[in-house]
Design a protein around this motif. Structure first.
Motif, PDB file in Angstrom:
ATOM      1  N   HIS A 122      -1.213  -4.764   5.812  1.00 17.56           N
ATOM      2  CA  HIS A 122      -1.239  -3.315   5.650  1.00 17.56           C
ATOM      3  C   HIS A 122      -0.032  -2.869   4.824  1.00 17.56           C
ATOM      4  N   CYS A 123      -0.294  -2.086   3.787  1.00 20.92           N
ATOM      5  CA  CYS A 123       0.762  -1.563   2.925  1.00 20.92           C
ATOM      6  C   CYS A 123       0.569  -0.057   2.774  1.00 20.92           C
ATOM      7  N   ARG A 124       1.637   0.624   2.407  1.00 17.69           N
ATOM      8  CA  ARG A 124       1.560   2.059   2.135  1.00 17.69           C
ATOM      9  C   ARG A 124       2.485   2.395   0.980  1.00 17.69           C
ATOM     10  N   ALA A 125       2.120   3.436   0.243  1.00 19.99           N
ATOM     11  CA  ALA A 125       2.932   3.887  -0.878  1.00 19.99           C
ATOM     12  C   ALA A 125       4.195   4.566  -0.371  1.00 19.99           C
ATOM     13  N   LEU A 126       5.282   4.357  -1.077  1.00 20.58           N
ATOM     14  CA  LEU A 126       6.543   4.984  -0.692  1.00 20.58           C
ATOM     15  C   LEU A 126       6.463   6.500  -0.874  1.00 20.58           C
ATOM     16  N   ASP A 127       7.251   7.215  -0.095  1.00 21.89           N
ATOM     17  CA  ASP A 127       7.292   8.667  -0.209  1.00 21.89           C
ATOM     18  C   ASP A 127       7.804   9.069  -1.593  1.00 21.89           C
ATOM     19  N   GLY A 128       7.161  10.067  -2.168  1.00 22.47           N
ATOM     20  CA  GLY A 128       7.547  10.534  -3.491  1.00 22.47           C
ATOM     21  C   GLY A 128       6.788   9.872  -4.619  1.00 22.47           C
ATOM     22  N   ILE A 129       5.984   8.854  -4.313  1.00 23.57           N
ATOM     23  CA  ILE A 129       5.178   8.177  -5.334  1.00 23.57           C
ATOM     24  C   ILE A 129       3.792   8.811  -5.353  1.00 23.57           C
ATOM     25  N   GLU A 130       3.383   9.310  -6.515  1.00 26.52           N
ATOM     26  CA  GLU A 130       2.070   9.934  -6.658  1.00 26.52           C
ATOM     27  C   GLU A 130       1.038   8.875  -7.019  1.00 26.52           C
ATOM     28  N   CYS A 131      -0.035   8.820  -6.260  1.00 32.20           N
ATOM     29  CA  CYS A 131      -1.120   7.884  -6.535  1.00 32.20           C
ATOM     30  C   CYS A 131      -2.398   8.451  -5.949  1.00 32.20           C
ATOM     31  N   ALA A 132      -3.521   7.925  -6.413  1.00 34.50           N
ATOM     32  CA  ALA A 132      -4.824   8.441  -5.998  1.00 34.50           C
ATOM     33  C   ALA A 132      -5.364   7.660  -4.807  1.00 34.50           C
ATOM     34  N   SER A 133      -6.289   8.270  -4.078  1.00 35.40           N
ATOM     35  CA  SER A 133      -6.987   7.691  -2.940  1.00 35.40           C
ATOM     36  C   SER A 133      -6.027   7.548  -1.750  1.00 35.40           C
ATOM     37  N   HIS A 134      -6.374   6.703  -0.782  1.00 34.59           N
ATOM     38  CA  HIS A 134      -5.614   6.586   0.456  1.00 34.59           C
ATOM     39  C   HIS A 134      -4.250   5.933   0.189  1.00 34.59           C
ATOM     40  N   ARG A 135      -3.223   6.460   0.835  1.00 35.24           N
ATOM     41  CA  ARG A 135      -1.877   5.936   0.646  1.00 35.24           C
ATOM     42  C   ARG A 135      -1.613   4.694   1.501  1.00 35.24           C
ATOM     43  N   THR A 136      -2.475   4.425   2.484  1.00 38.82           N
ATOM     44  CA  THR A 136      -2.393   3.208   3.288  1.00 38.82           C
ATOM     45  C   THR A 136      -3.588   2.327   2.952  1.00 38.82           C
ATOM     46  N   PHE A 137      -3.328   1.059   2.708  1.00 39.23           N
ATOM     47  CA  PHE A 137      -4.385   0.169   2.231  1.00 39.23           C
ATOM     48  C   PHE A 137      -4.030  -1.270   2.597  1.00 39.23           C
ATOM     49  N   LEU A 138      -4.993  -2.172   2.390  1.00 39.64           N
ATOM     50  CA  LEU A 138      -4.780  -3.604   2.600  1.00 39.64           C
ATOM     51  C   LEU A 138      -4.511  -4.272   1.265  1.00 39.64           C
ATOM     52  N   ARG A 139      -3.496  -5.098   1.217  1.00 34.36           N
ATOM     53  CA  ARG A 139      -3.223  -5.897   0.018  1.00 34.36           C
ATOM     54  C   ARG A 139      -3.274  -7.361   0.401  1.00 34.36           C
ATOM     55  N   GLY A 140      -4.066  -8.128  -0.313  1.00 31.72           N
ATOM     56  CA  GLY A 140      -4.318  -9.517   0.050  1.00 31.72           C
ATOM     57  C   GLY A 140      -3.373 -10.515  -0.593  1.00 31.72           C
ATOM     58  N   ASN A 141      -3.636 -11.784  -0.307  1.00 33.84           N
ATOM     59  CA  ASN A 141      -2.932 -12.932  -0.869  1.00 33.84           C
ATOM     60  C   ASN A 141      -1.443 -12.949  -0.519  1.00 33.84           C
ATOM     61  N   LYS A 142      -1.114 -12.529   0.703  1.00 29.71           N
ATOM     62  CA  LYS A 142       0.263 -12.630   1.167  1.00 29.71           C
ATOM     63  C   LYS A 142       0.416 -13.936   1.943  1.00 29.71           C
ATOM     64  N   PRO A 143       1.426 -14.740   1.638  1.00 24.43           N
ATOM     65  CA  PRO A 143       1.563 -16.044   2.311  1.00 24.43           C
ATOM     66  C   PRO A 143       1.978 -15.890   3.764  1.00 24.43           C
ATOM     67  N   CYS A 144       1.446 -16.761   4.591  1.00 31.75           N
ATOM     68  CA  CYS A 144       1.805 -16.781   6.014  1.00 31.75           C
ATOM     69  C   CYS A 144       3.075 -17.613   6.173  1.00 31.75           C
ATOM     70  N   ILE A 145       4.187 -17.008   5.783  1.00 27.99           N
ATOM     71  CA  ILE A 145       5.492 -17.674   5.824  1.00 27.99           C
ATOM     72  C   ILE A 145       6.493 -16.740   6.473  1.00 27.99           C
ATOM     73  N   LYS A 146       7.332 -17.301   7.321  1.00 23.90           N
ATOM     74  CA  LYS A 146       8.415 -16.526   7.923  1.00 23.90           C
ATOM     75  C   LYS A 146       9.689 -17.356   7.890  1.00 23.90           C
ATOM     76  N   TYR A 147      10.812 -16.667   7.950  1.00 28.11           N
ATOM     77  CA  TYR A 147      12.121 -17.311   7.899  1.00 28.11           C
ATOM     78  C   TYR A 147      12.928 -16.858   9.117  1.00 28.11           C
ATOM     79  N   THR A 148      13.500 -17.838   9.822  1.00 26.41           N
ATOM     80  CA  THR A 148      14.258 -17.528  11.044  1.00 26.41           C
ATOM     81  C   THR A 148      15.672 -18.104  10.992  1.00 26.41           C
ATOM     82  N   GLY A 149      16.203 -18.286   9.796  1.00 22.50           N
ATOM     83  CA  GLY A 149      17.605 -18.695   9.666  1.00 22.50           C
ATOM     84  C   GLY A 149      17.851 -20.190   9.693  1.00 22.50           C
TER      85      GLY A 149
END
Length: 216
Positions: A122-149
């Motif tokens: 789930h992603c959303r446009a930053l405040d002050g950025i003008e764009c069309a349609s819904h400001r909250t949306f799904l963006r794909g192809n994010k890697p399932c990776i995390k870093y814990t130090g």
């Protein structure tokens, strides 16, 4: 030439004046009609624009995407620097939950690109950025990776100098095997050597499925 006691030229002049006066009156009526229509349309637009915020929230306005040549693009097409995204959902291997939600990670980590799962977040446009349609949306192809130090070089040094006491496995979260390695003093050197090889080849990783932190 005289017609009925009046010169013909005088009659023609009066007729032209009457025709001109009629045209002026007609143009005046048409202009008043257009002015009235424009005023009514402007009032209707202002009323609808004033009523719109009452239904929604005070957030940034939502632009309707109607013209592909418009400078306002869809929110889902914004570059990464103009949006903020949530972390991938961790289903902890629950396939049913992943199928019901439609996105999320069954497992984290992986050494090669083909070993790493990818999902939508789930992603959303930053405040002050003008764009069309819904400001909250799904963006794909994010890697399932995390870093814990966890750092590879630090763990490798621990394994080389203190591996016989299981310090490397304690740091990676493998507490059970670390205790066994400590009690056997690194399996009399054999376990110590095997863990060195596993670390270098990627066979020994953090227990929480995280990846090595990158040093820039």
């Amino acid at each position: 030439m005289v017609l009925g006691g009046c010169p013909v030229s005088y009659l023609l002049l009066c007729g032209q004046a009457a025709l001109l006066l009629g045209n002026l009156l007609l143009l005046h009526c048409v202009s008043r009609s257009h002015s009235y229509n424009a005023t009514a349309e402007l009032e209707l637009t202002s009323a609808s624009a004033g009523a719109a915020p009452a239904e929604g929230s005070a957030a940034a306005p939502t632009w309707e995407y109607s013209d592909p040549r418009s400078p306002v693009i869809l929110c889902a097409y914004l570059p990464d620097e103009f949006i903020i995204c949530d972390d991938p959902v961790d289903h902890v291997g629950n396939t049913t939950a992943s199928q019901e939600l439609g996105h999320g990670c069954l497992k984290f980590g992986g050494q090669a690109y083909s070993d790493v799962e990818h999902t939508a977040v789930h992603c959303r446009a930053l405040d002050g950025i003008e764009c069309a349609s819904h400001r909250t949306f799904l963006r794909g192809n994010k890697p399932c990776i995390k870093y814990t130090g966890h750092y590879f070089m630090t763990t490798l040094l621990y394994s080389f100098f203190l591996g016989c006491f299981g310090v490397d496995r304690f740091c990676l979260g493998h507490t059970g095997t670390a205790v066994g390695k400590l009690l056997t003093l690194g399996g009399l050197g054999i376990w110590w050597f095997v863990d060195l090889i596993l670390l270098i080849t990627g066979g020994l990783m953090p227990s929480d499925g995280s990846n090595w932190c990158t040093i820039y």
